[in-house]
Each structure stands twice: as C-alpha cells, then as structure tokens.
Design a protein around this motif. Structure first.
Motif, PDB file in Angstrom:
ATOM      1  N   ILE A   1       0.872  -1.173   0.000  1.00  0.00           N
ATOM      2  CA  ILE A   1       0.000   0.000   0.000  1.00  0.00           C
ATOM      3  C   ILE A   1       0.909   1.223   0.000  1.00  0.00           C
ATOM      4  O   ILE A   1       1.749   1.378   0.895  1.00  0.00           O
ATOM      5  CB  ILE A   1      -0.929   0.008   1.218  1.00  0.00           C
ATOM      6  CG1 ILE A   1      -1.904  -1.177   1.133  1.00  0.00           C
ATOM      7  CG2 ILE A   1      -1.700   1.323   1.315  1.00  0.00           C
ATOM      8  CD1 ILE A   1      -2.761  -1.353   2.375  1.00  0.00           C
ATOM      9  N   ILE A   2       0.773   2.074  -0.992  1.00  0.00           N
ATOM     10  CA  ILE A   2       1.703   3.182  -1.178  1.00  0.00           C
ATOM     11  C   ILE A   2       1.720   4.107   0.032  1.00  0.00           C
ATOM     12  O   ILE A   2       2.776   4.581   0.453  1.00  0.00           O
ATOM     13  CB  ILE A   2       1.343   3.960  -2.469  1.00  0.00           C
ATOM     14  CG1 ILE A   2       1.633   3.082  -3.694  1.00  0.00           C
ATOM     15  CG2 ILE A   2       2.110   5.271  -2.550  1.00  0.00           C
ATOM     16  CD1 ILE A   2       1.246   3.710  -5.008  1.00  0.00           C
ATOM     17  N   GLU A   3       0.561   4.377   0.620  1.00  0.00           N
ATOM     18  CA  GLU A   3       0.484   5.339   1.718  1.00  0.00           C
ATOM     19  C   GLU A   3       0.956   4.785   3.059  1.00  0.00           C
ATOM     20  O   GLU A   3       1.108   5.537   4.018  1.00  0.00           O
ATOM     21  CB  GLU A   3      -0.951   5.855   1.864  1.00  0.00           C
ATOM     22  CG  GLU A   3      -1.426   6.740   0.722  1.00  0.00           C
ATOM     23  CD  GLU A   3      -1.892   5.959  -0.491  1.00  0.00           C
ATOM     24  OE1 GLU A   3      -2.292   6.586  -1.485  1.00  0.00           O
ATOM     25  OE2 GLU A   3      -1.856   4.712  -0.451  1.00  0.00           O
TER      26      GLU A   3
ATOM     27  N   ASN B   1      -8.933   8.278  -0.598  1.00  0.00           N
ATOM     28  CA  ASN B   1      -8.693   6.867  -0.869  1.00  0.00           C
ATOM     29  C   ASN B   1      -7.206   6.566  -0.687  1.00  0.00           C
ATOM     30  O   ASN B   1      -6.393   7.475  -0.518  1.00  0.00           O
ATOM     31  CB  ASN B   1      -9.111   6.517  -2.295  1.00  0.00           C
ATOM     32  CG  ASN B   1     -10.555   6.879  -2.564  1.00  0.00           C
ATOM     33  OD1 ASN B   1     -11.430   6.650  -1.737  1.00  0.00           O
ATOM     34  ND2 ASN B   1     -10.811   7.467  -3.725  1.00  0.00           N
ATOM     35  N   ILE B   2      -6.854   5.288  -0.723  1.00  0.00           N
ATOM     36  CA  ILE B   2      -5.452   4.901  -0.744  1.00  0.00           C
ATOM     37  C   ILE B   2      -5.191   4.090  -2.013  1.00  0.00           C
ATOM     38  O   ILE B   2      -6.124   3.726  -2.731  1.00  0.00           O
ATOM     39  CB  ILE B   2      -5.049   4.093   0.504  1.00  0.00           C
ATOM     40  CG1 ILE B   2      -5.813   2.762   0.571  1.00  0.00           C
ATOM     41  CG2 ILE B   2      -5.239   4.910   1.769  1.00  0.00           C
ATOM     42  CD1 ILE B   2      -5.333   1.856   1.699  1.00  0.00           C
ATOM     43  N   THR B   3      -3.921   3.804  -2.276  1.00  0.00           N
ATOM     44  CA  THR B   3      -3.550   3.161  -3.522  1.00  0.00           C
ATOM     45  C   THR B   3      -2.695   1.933  -3.253  1.00  0.00           C
ATOM     46  O   THR B   3      -1.701   2.006  -2.522  1.00  0.00           O
ATOM     47  CB  THR B   3      -2.752   4.130  -4.413  1.00  0.00           C
ATOM     48  OG1 THR B   3      -3.479   5.349  -4.532  1.00  0.00           O
ATOM     49  CG2 THR B   3      -2.535   3.540  -5.793  1.00  0.00           C
ATOM     50  N   GLY B   4      -3.086   0.816  -3.845  1.00  0.00           N
ATOM     51  CA  GLY B   4      -2.264  -0.378  -3.784  1.00  0.00           C
ATOM     52  C   GLY B   4      -1.231  -0.359  -4.898  1.00  0.00           C
ATOM     53  O   GLY B   4      -1.310   0.460  -5.825  1.00  0.00           O
ATOM     54  N   LEU B   5      -0.261  -1.244  -4.819  1.00  0.00           N
ATOM     55  CA  LEU B   5       0.737  -1.370  -5.876  1.00  0.00           C
ATOM     56  C   LEU B   5       1.112  -2.837  -6.021  1.00  0.00           C
ATOM     57  O   LEU B   5       1.434  -3.511  -5.037  1.00  0.00           O
ATOM     58  CB  LEU B   5       1.981  -0.534  -5.560  1.00  0.00           C
ATOM     59  CG  LEU B   5       2.979  -0.371  -6.719  1.00  0.00           C
ATOM     60  CD1 LEU B   5       3.743   0.942  -6.600  1.00  0.00           C
ATOM     61  CD2 LEU B   5       3.980  -1.528  -6.775  1.00  0.00           C
TER      62      LEU B   5
ATOM     63  N   GLN C   1      -1.645   0.067 -10.161  1.00  0.00           N
ATOM     64  CA  GLN C   1      -1.960   0.724  -8.896  1.00  0.00           C
ATOM     65  C   GLN C   1      -3.478   0.827  -8.717  1.00  0.00           C
ATOM     66  O   GLN C   1      -4.093   1.821  -9.076  1.00  0.00           O
ATOM     67  CB  GLN C   1      -1.311   2.113  -8.861  1.00  0.00           C
ATOM     68  CG  GLN C   1       0.206   2.053  -8.902  1.00  0.00           C
ATOM     69  CD  GLN C   1       0.855   3.423  -8.859  1.00  0.00           C
ATOM     70  OE1 GLN C   1       2.017   3.584  -9.208  1.00  0.00           O
ATOM     71  NE2 GLN C   1       0.117   4.438  -8.438  1.00  0.00           N
ATOM     72  N   PRO C   2      -4.093  -0.198  -8.129  1.00  0.00           N
ATOM     73  CA  PRO C   2      -5.541  -0.160  -7.912  1.00  0.00           C
ATOM     74  C   PRO C   2      -5.918   0.765  -6.760  1.00  0.00           C
ATOM     75  O   PRO C   2      -5.207   0.848  -5.756  1.00  0.00           O
ATOM     76  CB  PRO C   2      -5.885  -1.615  -7.577  1.00  0.00           C
ATOM     77  CG  PRO C   2      -4.615  -2.158  -6.980  1.00  0.00           C
ATOM     78  CD  PRO C   2      -3.489  -1.466  -7.692  1.00  0.00           C
ATOM     79  N   ALA C   3      -7.039   1.471  -6.910  1.00  0.00           N
ATOM     80  CA  ALA C   3      -7.542   2.357  -5.851  1.00  0.00           C
ATOM     81  C   ALA C   3      -8.291   1.533  -4.810  1.00  0.00           C
ATOM     82  O   ALA C   3      -8.995   0.570  -5.135  1.00  0.00           O
ATOM     83  CB  ALA C   3      -8.459   3.418  -6.434  1.00  0.00           C
ATOM     84  N   ILE C   4      -8.138   1.907  -3.542  1.00  0.00           N
ATOM     85  CA  ILE C   4      -8.845   1.277  -2.427  1.00  0.00           C
ATOM     86  C   ILE C   4      -9.659   2.376  -1.753  1.00  0.00           C
ATOM     87  O   ILE C   4      -9.102   3.339  -1.235  1.00  0.00           O
ATOM     88  CB  ILE C   4      -7.862   0.632  -1.443  1.00  0.00           C
ATOM     89  CG1 ILE C   4      -7.013  -0.423  -2.182  1.00  0.00           C
ATOM     90  CG2 ILE C   4      -8.603  -0.004  -0.275  1.00  0.00           C
ATOM     91  CD1 ILE C   4      -5.808  -0.892  -1.416  1.00  0.00           C
TER      92      ILE C   4
END
Length: 240
Positions: A69-71, A87-91, A142-145
């Motif tokens: 998780i980028i954040e 939101n947060i962003t996966g990678l 990078q999918p959004a969560i």
C-alpha cells in the motif's frame, strides 16, 4: 510440439514454450512426462518416457514482486488512516511468467473495532481482473482502495494484502499461484461519540464543577450544557 526433420547423426533440439512450462507451475510439485517418436521408412518408434518434477516458485522469489500500500509506512508497517486522503492506492509489480490476459485475485483482509471480519475484494479473477499489456510495460499496476472500506477498519487491527495470479488462462482460483501475504497495522482515531444528553458523560470531567444535564443559564453547545463560575468564566471540560 511440432515435428522436425531428423539428421543423419547428432541430435535434434526442441524448444518447450514458456506457456507450456508456466501452465505446469503450481503451489505444489507437479509431475510432467516427456516422450518422442521417430518416424523412418514408414515405421514409428517411440522413446522411453521421461518423468520430470516441476517445483513451485520459491516464496522468497515471489516475495520479490512488489506488493504494498503506497500510503503505508514501509518501515513500521503502519497504515495511518488519519494522514491519508479520500482513498489509498495499492501497488502490484510483476513476477516470473507474467502474461497478458491471465487472471489475478487481490483481497484486503481486515477487522472492525469489534473484531468482526471486514474484507474487500479488489480483483476477483473475472472480466478485467487480469494482467494487461500496460501492467507489463510499466511493470506495475496501482488499484484504488476506497475510503468507505477503510472507514470500517478498527484501530490497531491487522490488515492483510492477499494476492494470487494465474499462470494460465484458467479462472479457477485454486489453480492460481499464492504470493506471500503482506501485513500492516491500521491506525485511526477512536470512535468515541459522547452527546452529553441525558448522561452518561463517558469519562469527561469539568474543571471547577460537574457536568449538568439540564439548562442552567441557557449556554448550550450541542447537547453539552455549561454553567458559569461566580467570576463569570466558563468551565473547561477534559478527558484523558
């Protein structure tokens, strides 16, 4: 595998395709058999059968695939929801045998503040939940969560990223390769709502007095009722 012309002496080399190898890679050992035939003067002679064991890709190798998780703080493994945006962003990076159109699965496994399972499926192996050429070219996706899922996570709970990828066109999740699970600890403000209406005060205190549940002099803030000291100063409330 297509036939080749033989030679008078020496050997004939056949290439086994990347797709054929990948299709036999799993989460446990798989047995593959190889044999060949030689046709000469109208006669076909078969070879002995060679048995080969195809082992899983080691977890240490799969762990090289970027999954995070980028954040989140990668050093402390903490995802502080009070410091991130809407939101947060996966990678997700790339891995051996990655192939466009092959299905993928991504889930977030978490808990509420009551300890109830609170999970989210990001990719389910169907439709567009698959590797695409852009993913391969950029070596990541990078999918959004979304925040409405994150808001249900409890403070100090564990959040796991579970990723699986197919090594063939199969959409059966059981056939997919399991990557090492990535874990974070969630940090968020405690949900501690006190209305001050009709009690109880749930741990709040007043400097120089006590909380009241009826209007004394008309000073009201939401459901909290204030009284003034003899010097006209308002009281202060606090909670540890």
């Amino acid at each position: 595998i297509p036939a080749k012309n033989g030679v008078a002496t020496g050997k004939v080399t056949f290439d086994i395709t990347k797709a054929a190898i990948a299709a036999n890679v799993g989460n446990a050992n798989k047995t593959v058999t190889l044999d060949y035939e030689v046709a000469r003067n109208g006669k076909v002679i078969s070879s002995k059968v060679l048995t080969v064991t195809v082992t899983p890709i080691p977890q240490a190798e799969l762990a090289k695939t970027e999954l995070r998780i980028i954040e989140a703080n990668e050093a402390t493994r903490v995802l502080d929801l009070d410091t991130v945006g809407v939101n947060i962003t996966g990678l997700i990076g790339v891995w051996p045998f990655i192939t466009a159109s092959y299905p993928v699965w991504l889930r977030l496994l978490g808990k509420t503040d009551k300890g109830v399972d609170h999970s989210l499926t990001v990719y389910n192996g169907a439709g567009s939940a698959a590797v695409n050429p852009t993913w391969i070219a950029q070596r990541r996706i990078q999918p959004a969560i979304f925040r409405n899922y994150l808001n249900g996570l409890g403070d100090s709970t564990k959040l796991q990223m579970e990723f699986k990828a197919a090594f063939s066109p199969s959409k059966a999740e059981a056939d997919a390769i399991r990557f090492p699970v990535v874990e974070y600890i969630v940090a968020t403000k405690v949900n501690d709502l006190t209305t001050f209406e009709h009690g109880p005060n749930t741990g709040w205190y007043v400097v120089g007095g006590s909380l009241r549940d009826k209007v004394i002099d008309g000073n009201r803030c939401g459901g909290l009722l204030f009284d003034t000291n003899s010097n006209g100063h308002y009281k202060v409330i606090y909670k540890t």
